[in-house]
Structure formats: C-alpha cells, structure tokens
Design a protein around this motif. Structure first.
Motif, PDB file in Angstrom:
ATOM      1  N   VAL A  94      49.178  46.834  42.379  1.00 18.49           N
ATOM      2  CA  VAL A  94      50.103  45.731  42.094  1.00 18.49           C
ATOM      3  C   VAL A  94      50.405  44.933  43.358  1.00 18.49           C
ATOM      4  N   ARG A  95      50.574  45.635  44.484  1.00 18.09           N
ATOM      5  CA  ARG A  95      50.857  44.937  45.735  1.00 18.09           C
ATOM      6  C   ARG A  95      49.685  44.062  46.157  1.00 18.09           C
ATOM      7  N   LYS A  96      48.466  44.534  45.950  1.00 16.31           N
ATOM      8  CA  LYS A  96      47.297  43.723  46.290  1.00 16.31           C
ATOM      9  C   LYS A  96      47.244  42.465  45.430  1.00 16.31           C
ATOM     10  N   LEU A 126      34.801  52.533  46.122  1.00 18.22           N
ATOM     11  CA  LEU A 126      35.653  52.239  44.978  1.00 18.22           C
ATOM     12  C   LEU A 126      36.947  51.553  45.430  1.00 18.22           C
ATOM     13  N   GLY A 127      37.563  52.062  46.496  1.00 18.96           N
ATOM     14  CA  GLY A 127      38.778  51.439  46.996  1.00 18.96           C
ATOM     15  C   GLY A 127      38.549  50.005  47.435  1.00 18.96           C
ATOM     16  N   HIS A 128      37.429  49.764  48.115  1.00 16.20           N
ATOM     17  CA  HIS A 128      37.095  48.426  48.595  1.00 16.20           C
ATOM     18  C   HIS A 128      36.941  47.459  47.428  1.00 16.20           C
ATOM     19  N   ARG A 129      36.204  47.885  46.413  1.00 15.02           N
ATOM     20  CA  ARG A 129      35.970  46.993  45.277  1.00 15.02           C
ATOM     21  C   ARG A 129      37.246  46.753  44.467  1.00 15.02           C
ATOM     22  N   LEU A 130      38.063  47.788  44.281  1.00 12.24           N
ATOM     23  CA  LEU A 130      39.330  47.593  43.579  1.00 12.24           C
ATOM     24  C   LEU A 130      40.274  46.703  44.376  1.00 12.24           C
ATOM     25  N   ASP A 131      40.238  46.839  45.690  1.00  9.99           N
ATOM     26  CA  ASP A 131      41.008  45.968  46.575  1.00  9.99           C
ATOM     27  C   ASP A 131      40.628  44.508  46.320  1.00  9.99           C
ATOM     28  N   ASP A 132      39.330  44.234  46.277  1.00 16.57           N
ATOM     29  CA  ASP A 132      38.848  42.877  46.045  1.00 16.57           C
ATOM     30  C   ASP A 132      39.228  42.365  44.661  1.00 16.57           C
ATOM     31  N   VAL A 133      39.078  43.224  43.643  1.00 16.77           N
ATOM     32  CA  VAL A 133      39.408  42.819  42.277  1.00 16.77           C
ATOM     33  C   VAL A 133      40.899  42.482  42.168  1.00 16.77           C
ATOM     34  N   ALA A 134      41.748  43.318  42.766  1.00 19.71           N
ATOM     35  CA  ALA A 134      43.193  43.084  42.689  1.00 19.71           C
ATOM     36  C   ALA A 134      43.564  41.783  43.384  1.00 19.71           C
ATOM     37  N   TYR A 135      43.091  41.584  44.603  1.00 16.35           N
ATOM     38  CA  TYR A 135      43.431  40.367  45.318  1.00 16.35           C
ATOM     39  C   TYR A 135      42.891  39.140  44.592  1.00 16.35           C
ATOM     40  N   GLY A 136      41.636  39.200  44.174  1.00 14.16           N
ATOM     41  CA  GLY A 136      41.055  38.074  43.446  1.00 14.16           C
ATOM     42  C   GLY A 136      41.807  37.760  42.169  1.00 14.16           C
ATOM     43  N   THR A 137      42.292  38.785  41.482  1.00 13.91           N
ATOM     44  CA  THR A 137      43.095  38.571  40.278  1.00 13.91           C
ATOM     45  C   THR A 137      44.355  37.785  40.611  1.00 13.91           C
ATOM     46  N   GLY A 138      45.003  38.148  41.714  1.00 12.62           N
ATOM     47  CA  GLY A 138      46.193  37.424  42.127  1.00 12.62           C
ATOM     48  C   GLY A 138      45.903  35.967  42.446  1.00 12.62           C
ATOM     49  N   VAL A 139      44.779  35.702  43.099  1.00 12.34           N
ATOM     50  CA  VAL A 139      44.405  34.322  43.418  1.00 12.34           C
ATOM     51  C   VAL A 139      44.216  33.508  42.136  1.00 12.34           C
ATOM     52  N   TRP A 140      43.512  34.103  41.163  1.00 10.06           N
ATOM     53  CA  TRP A 140      43.289  33.395  39.901  1.00 10.06           C
ATOM     54  C   TRP A 140      44.595  33.175  39.145  1.00 10.06           C
ATOM     55  N   LEU A 141      45.468  34.167  39.135  1.00  6.02           N
ATOM     56  CA  LEU A 141      46.748  34.000  38.460  1.00  6.02           C
ATOM     57  C   LEU A 141      47.549  32.852  39.083  1.00  6.02           C
ATOM     58  N   THR A 174      32.355  38.958  45.182  1.00  8.90           N
ATOM     59  CA  THR A 174      33.039  40.196  44.793  1.00  8.90           C
ATOM     60  C   THR A 174      34.555  40.102  44.840  1.00  8.90           C
ATOM     61  N   ARG A 175      35.104  39.071  45.446  1.00  8.46           N
ATOM     62  CA  ARG A 175      36.550  39.022  45.669  1.00  8.46           C
ATOM     63  C   ARG A 175      37.174  37.800  44.989  1.00  8.46           C
ATOM     64  N   HIS A 176      36.965  36.636  45.550  1.00 10.99           N
ATOM     65  CA  HIS A 176      37.636  35.443  45.057  1.00 10.99           C
ATOM     66  C   HIS A 176      37.077  34.966  43.718  1.00 10.99           C
ATOM     67  N   TRP A 177      35.767  35.134  43.512  1.00  8.06           N
ATOM     68  CA  TRP A 177      35.146  34.631  42.281  1.00  8.06           C
ATOM     69  C   TRP A 177      34.717  35.758  41.348  1.00  8.06           C
ATOM     70  N   TRP A 178      35.289  36.953  41.486  1.00  9.26           N
ATOM     71  CA  TRP A 178      34.760  38.066  40.710  1.00  9.26           C
ATOM     72  C   TRP A 178      34.816  37.834  39.195  1.00  9.26           C
ATOM     73  N   PRO A 179      35.810  37.132  38.619  1.00  8.18           N
ATOM     74  CA  PRO A 179      35.742  36.895  37.167  1.00  8.18           C
ATOM     75  C   PRO A 179      34.520  36.068  36.758  1.00  8.18           C
ATOM     76  N   VAL A 180      34.167  35.073  37.566  1.00  5.70           N
ATOM     77  CA  VAL A 180      32.978  34.264  37.282  1.00  5.70           C
ATOM     78  C   VAL A 180      31.727  35.120  37.438  1.00  5.70           C
ATOM     79  N   THR A 181      31.714  35.965  38.478  1.00  7.41           N
ATOM     80  CA  THR A 181      30.577  36.859  38.681  1.00  7.41           C
ATOM     81  C   THR A 181      30.395  37.797  37.497  1.00  7.41           C
ATOM     82  N   ALA A 182      31.503  38.353  37.002  1.00  8.48           N
ATOM     83  CA  ALA A 182      31.421  39.289  35.883  1.00  8.48           C
ATOM     84  C   ALA A 182      30.838  38.617  34.651  1.00  8.48           C
TER      85      ALA A 182
END
Length: 486
Positions: A292-294, A430-445, A383-391
C-alpha cells in the motif's frame, strides 16, 4: 557569495582526467568536458581541490555546479554556527518517537509536532520525558503541514526535519551541517538505510533493507531533476531556514518532499545528498502495509507533474537513445544493424566534440554508457510505469512478451550480481517486480484521477551545448541521465 577559504571538493568517482590531465570529463545530468588551465591544474592535490583564494573558489564552485566534484566533508571543518532545531512530525508512534529522541540525545532544541494523534497523551509523555517542546495540532494536516507548523517556531539558522521512525547516528547532523559552508547550499540529506528490528526479518523487510525506496545509494550528488539522484526524502533533512521559505506544500500528502527539493533547485539553491552519513529508517515489513505504501508513493506523480512538468517524466532520452529503443523493441531483421549504426554515429559525434587525446575511445565508452542507460530506462517503462499496457500487450503480441520477459529478468540479475543482497534470488525478483507493479499502479491511479497522462510520458531532450561563448566547458553527453520520481 563565494566558497570560503578552507572549503574542499573532491572529484566525483566517475569524473575522468583526460587529455593528459588537461581536462575533466564528468558531471550530471549532462556529461561535460572542462578544460583546465595550467594554473587550475596546479590547484589540485590529487583529486582534491581546496579553496585558498578567489581563483580556487571560482573553480570549486563551477565543479560543484556541474556535479563534476562534491564537497569533501572529511576535509571541511565543522560549521562555525551549528545551531539547529529538530522538527519531528509524529502521528501515533510513541515508541518510535522515544527511540528517535534517545538517538538525538540531550541538549538539542527539539520541537515535536503531534499531528492529531488518536493517543495524544502518550506522545506528550514521551516529549516531556526528553525535554522536547510539544506542538499539538487540533486536526491532521499531514507531513507537510506538521513540518510547517514546527518550522514557524524555529529560531536557529538551521532546521533538521526528522521522521519519527528514524534513528540518527551521532555524526549525521554535524556532518550535514558542513555543507552549509557553501553559501548556496539550502538542503543536505544523508543516506536512508534500513533499521534492523525484531520485525524487519521478514522477506519483505530484508528486501526493503536492501532496496528501500528511500535509499539513494552510496554516490554523493548534487540533487536535481534528470540526474542520477533526482530527488531526496524528508525522512531526514537538514535545511537552511533562510533558504526554504514557508517550507512544504501543505496540499500534498505524498511527494511533498520531492516538490520541496525541486523548488529549492529552481530557485538557484543547491540540494546535497551526502551518503557518507546515514539515518536508519524502520521500513514496513508486512506485505500489505508495504504494498500500500508503494502505491501511495506512485500517487504523487500527477501532482508533481502539475507543479514540475519538465521534471517528472518516467524516462528522459536524447533523440538518438529514443531511436535506439524503438529499433530494439521492434525486434525486426533490421533492428541490430540499425542499432549498431545509431551507436556508431553517436560515438563518432561525441569523439569529434571531445577533441582530446584518446577521444575515439572516450566516445565509445560514453556511448556504451548511454546504451545501458537507455535499455534500463526502457525496461523500467515496460515493467514499472507502463506495466498495465505491457500486460495487455502480452495477450496479443509475441514481441511484447519477449520484451517483457527480458525486461523482467535483466535488471534484477544485474542488481543482484552487483549488490549485497540478504535474500535469495527468487524472492528478490518477486519483491522487485511487486515493487514496480505497486508504484506503477499508483502512477496510473493519479493520472486517471488528474485526467492527464503527463506523468506517464517519457521526455525527449537534446543534450545542452554548454555555456554560450565558453571555450572551456562543452556538453558531450549522449543524453540526460535517467530521471523520474521515487
């Protein structure tokens, strides 16, 4: 305002002496070639320059401005007026507050700002036990508002903002104060490391202690947008009261520290990152709190984009590096020859601009560094800022799947091989990728809420060409350094 006699600077670890010692090559965010006169060369003692007169002060100031050198804090005497007030915003953390105040020790001026805690009596008891002045806010203002409430009561020339979950070493603040011999220094911050506690030994805690969002590395820096250290945290920060004005933007609950530093830089002040001293931070060690903090960190992207549109881009690329990224991502038969041609032309152009002994080799090395930076930034976008588009792209395109697979593995392997990681590779990945997903989610929100994609768009920026009319300083960088917010 000039640097005082006795001030010393040391060349950055990546600054090169070239052309037989007649020039310096380095700096950030743009690499520059600085030619030295015979008199200037005699001012150096190895890689250290001490201020003895107006000429050495001017040269030292120029090297600091270009990030070719940094203050040599081990060589600089203590500040003659070290009066500093500690301002500590707190919200329901009496145990952590007690620990911090113990690390500060007696005899210091301390203002504890209780940001409308649900248990104010416990906070008041800790403050009283340590002799700290207590300011109790009637409603929660957030970190920015709490810090400002304390700042308005400061009467010393310097203020140290310290979060309640920090533990200070004895030499941290005195060392940071040495930077204020420089009359243009407004802010100095230490390295933020992980605090070892009984609860920090979870796998998330060990990941965060290795790769915490607030840990900006071991290389000193002049903090500025687009540089290798482009922002600093206010978890622990020492500021010159006369330079920081009214303090923080109270409308920001996240990213207010980044905004604070960037406004100081825009006003012509220097913000220094000093990793020779540290402040230990109690990271979140439970997965839910950590994730959540990420996400919250990411939500600061749009407010920053509104206030600093040229500084918040998730990637900053020169035209040649953008063309290289497109060629690599295309994954066509022509991709490798096109990428090779782009690199060859870039290396040749840099070599011609350098015009020093061994310029061909230097051009190749600078271009290679630019290639690595381009690929890392491109991987970060994927993997971070555009991960939803990548997915989504992975569902329809084999090329996107290949690019995502390489990006998802390459940076982790590179970091793991070059870091002291107290965690096995699978969980670190796993931690690195979840870190990126969390931060990228916040940017998109934040982008959706603000109805703007500004914080998601990379920036194309040509390298600057140096001072107009100057024959001694040339910009030779293949492109700006990676930028972006935390």
């Amino acid at each position: 305002m000039t640097l005082p006699v006795g001030f010393a600077v040391v060349l950055d670890a990546r600054t090169r002496l070239v052309d037989g010692g007649r020039a310096l090559l380095g700096g950030a965010p743009t690499t520059r070639l600085v030619r030295l006169t015979p008199r200037a060369r005699r001012l150096f003692e190895g890689r250290t320059l001490r201020v003895r007169d107006a000429a050495s002060a001017a040269l030292a100031d120029r090297l600091l401005e270009l990030s070719i050198a940094h203050p040599a804090v081990d060589e600089i005497p203590p500040h003659p007026d070290p009066r500093c007030t500690y301002v500590i915003p707190v919200h329901d953390r009496p145990r952590q507050l007690d620990r911090l105040l113990t690390s500060i020790g007696p005899g210091s001026e301390v203002i504890v700002v209780d940001d409308a805690s649900t248990g104010p009596a416990a906070i008041a008891a800790v403050a009283e036990r340590h002799g700290a002045r207590l300011v109790a806010l009637p409603r929660n203002l957030g970190p920015a508002g709490a810090r400002n409430a304390g700042l308005r009561l400061v009467r010393t020339p310097f203020v140290a903002f310290v979060d309640s979950d920090i533990v200070l070493a004895e030499d941290t603040v005195p060392t940071l104060l040495k930077h204020f011999h420089d009359p243009r220094a407004a802010v100095a911050v230490p390295r933020i490391t992980g605090l070892r506690t009984a609860t920090s030994e979870t796998w998330i805690g060990r990941y965060e202690n290795t790769r915490g969002s607030l840990d900006l590395g071991a290389r000193p820096a002049s903090v500025q947008p687009g540089s290798y250290v482009s922002w600093v945290s206010t978890a622990c920060l020492v500021g010159r009261v006369s330079a920081i004005g009214d303090g923080f933007d109270e409308s920001m609950r996240v990213g207010e520290d980044v905004d604070f530093g960037w406004r100081a830089v825009a006003a012509g002040w220097r913000v220094r990152f000093e990793p020779s001293v540290a402040a230990a931070h109690e990271h979140r060690a439970r997965f839910g709190d950590w994730f959540v903090r990420k996400v919250q960190y990411g939500t600061g992207a749009h407010p920053l984009a509104v206030r600093h549109p040229r500084s918040v881009a998730p990637a900053i690329m020169a035209p040649w590096s953008a063309a290289l990224a497109v060629a690599v991502l295309a994954q066509r038969r022509w991709s490798v020859p096109a990428a090779a041609a782009i690199c060859a032309v870039t290396a040749a152009r840099i070599s011609r601009k350098l015009d020093v002994e061994g310029s061909a080799g230097l051009g190749v090395r600078l271009t290679a560094g630019g290639v690595v930076g381009t690929l890392l930034q491109t991987g970060g976008l994927i993997t971070r800022h555009w991960w939803p588009v990548t997915a989504v792209g992975c569902l329809f395109s084999r090329r996107v799947r290949r690019a995502a697979a390489v990006a998802a593995v390459a940076d982790v392997l590179l970091e793991y091989a070059n870091s002291r990681v107290e965690l096995d590779l699978p969980r670190y990945w796993l931690g690195h990728r979840l870190d990126d997903v969390a931060y990228g989610t916040g940017v998109w929100l934040s982008a959706i809420q603000g109805r703007s994609a500004a914080s998601l768009l990379p920036q194309l920026r040509k390298p600057s060409t140096g001072r107009r009319g100057s024959r001694r300083t040339r910009a030779v960088s293949p492109g700006p350094a990676p930028g972006g917010t935390p």
